[in-house]
Enzyme design. Structure first.
Site, PDB file in Angstrom:
ATOM      1  N   CYS A  92       0.981  -1.135   0.171  1.00 25.77           N
ATOM      2  CA  CYS A  92       0.005   0.044   0.145  1.00 25.77           C
ATOM      3  C   CYS A  92       0.968   1.205  -0.273  1.00 25.77           C
ATOM      4  O   CYS A  92       1.799   1.260   0.624  1.00 25.77           O
ATOM      5  CB  CYS A  92      -1.035  -0.036   1.326  1.00 25.77           C
ATOM      6  SG  CYS A  92      -2.193   1.313   1.359  1.00 25.77           S
ATOM      7  N   GLU A 135      -8.941  -0.724  -2.898  1.00 26.44           N
ATOM      8  CA  GLU A 135      -9.125   0.549  -2.838  1.00 26.44           C
ATOM      9  C   GLU A 135     -10.422   0.932  -2.055  1.00 26.44           C
ATOM     10  O   GLU A 135     -10.616   1.692  -1.524  1.00 26.44           O
ATOM     11  CB  GLU A 135      -8.949   1.013  -4.025  1.00 26.44           C
ATOM     12  CG  GLU A 135      -7.688   0.905  -4.699  1.00 26.44           C
ATOM     13  CD  GLU A 135      -6.306   1.287  -4.068  1.00 26.44           C
ATOM     14  OE1 GLU A 135      -6.743   2.189  -3.022  1.00 26.44           O
ATOM     15  OE2 GLU A 135      -5.183   0.927  -4.012  1.00 26.44           O
TER      16      GLU A 135
END
Ligand code: NI
Length: 183
Positions: A92, A135
Site C-alpha cells: 500500500c 481500494e
C-alpha cells in the site's frame, strides 16, 4: 499536481469516505492528480482518502503487470458480487515497504460512475480484482494490515511510526566548508 500521500497510521485513513454527489470538474481534477500521484509512487491503485480527501473515489492501473490493462477511475464504487478466494501479497502506498498475504475474493463485480458521471459495471479477476477490493476498503477506513494478524499489524505500526519520526526530523545543516569543497 502531486498530492502528499498520508502514511498509516493516520486518523484520516480510518474514516469512512462520503459519496461523490456530482462528477464535476473538481472531481476530474482530483482524478488527474490522483493518477499523477499514483504513477509517481509506482502504485497500481490509490484511493482519495490516501491524499486526505474523504470522498468515494479510486484510481487504478494494473499495467504493466497486467498486459492490456487500462487506467480506471471509479466514482462511488460498490462491489455488488464477489466469488472465490485468492491470496496475494499486498502492499500500500500509505504503508511503504510492507507486503503481506491477504485473502480476498478472486472475482468481483463492481458498479461505479466514470469520469463523465455515466454508470458502469465491471466484472474482473486477477490483480485488478484484488486492487479494487483493496481500494474500496480504503473508502471504508480499512487498510490491508487490518486483514493480517494483530502481531504483524503491531510490528508494522512500530516500523511506520519510526519511518514517520525520521521524516519529521529536520535535515541536518550541511557544514559550509563541505559546500565550498563540492564546487
Ligand atoms: Ni492502499
Amino acid at each position: 499536481m502531486l498530492r502528499p500521500i498520508l502514511i498509516w497510521p493516520d486518523p484520516l485513513l480510518k474514516k469512512k469516505a462520503q459519496p461523490v454527489t456530482a462528477v464535476d470538474d473538481s472531481v476530474r481534477t482530483l482524478v488527474k492528480d490522483m493518477f499523477e500521484t499514483m504513477y509517481d509512487a509506482d502504485g497500481v491503485g490509490l484511493a482519495a482518502p490516501q491524499v486526505g480527501v474523504l470522498q468515494r473515489l479510486i484510481v487504478l492501473d494494473t499495467s504493466p503487470r497486467d498486459e492490456g490493462a487500462q487506467p480506471l477511475a471509479m466514482v462511488n464504487p460498490v462491489i455488488v458480487a464477489a466469488e472465490g478466494t485468492a491470496v496475494w501479497g499486498e502492499g500500500c502506498l500509505s504503508i511503504p515497504g510492507e507486503n503481506e498475504d491477504v485473502e480476498r475474493a478472486a472475482t468481483v463485480t463492481v458498479r461505479f460512475q466514470d469520469e463523465s458521471g455515466a454508470e458502469r459495471q465491471l466484472t474482473t479477476g486477477g490483480l485488478l480484482a484484488i486492487a479494487i477490493q483493496h481500494e474500496v476498503d480504503h473508502l471504508d477506513g480499512v487498510v490491508f494490515v487490518d486483514h493480517v494478524s494483530t502481531l504483524k499489524r503491531e510490528l508494522i505500526r512500530k516500523r511506520m511510526k519510526k519511518l514517520k519520526a525520521a521524516d519529521e526530523k529536520p535535515a541536518p545543516a550541511r557544514p559550509a566548508a563541505k559546500r565550498t569543497a563540492r564546487r
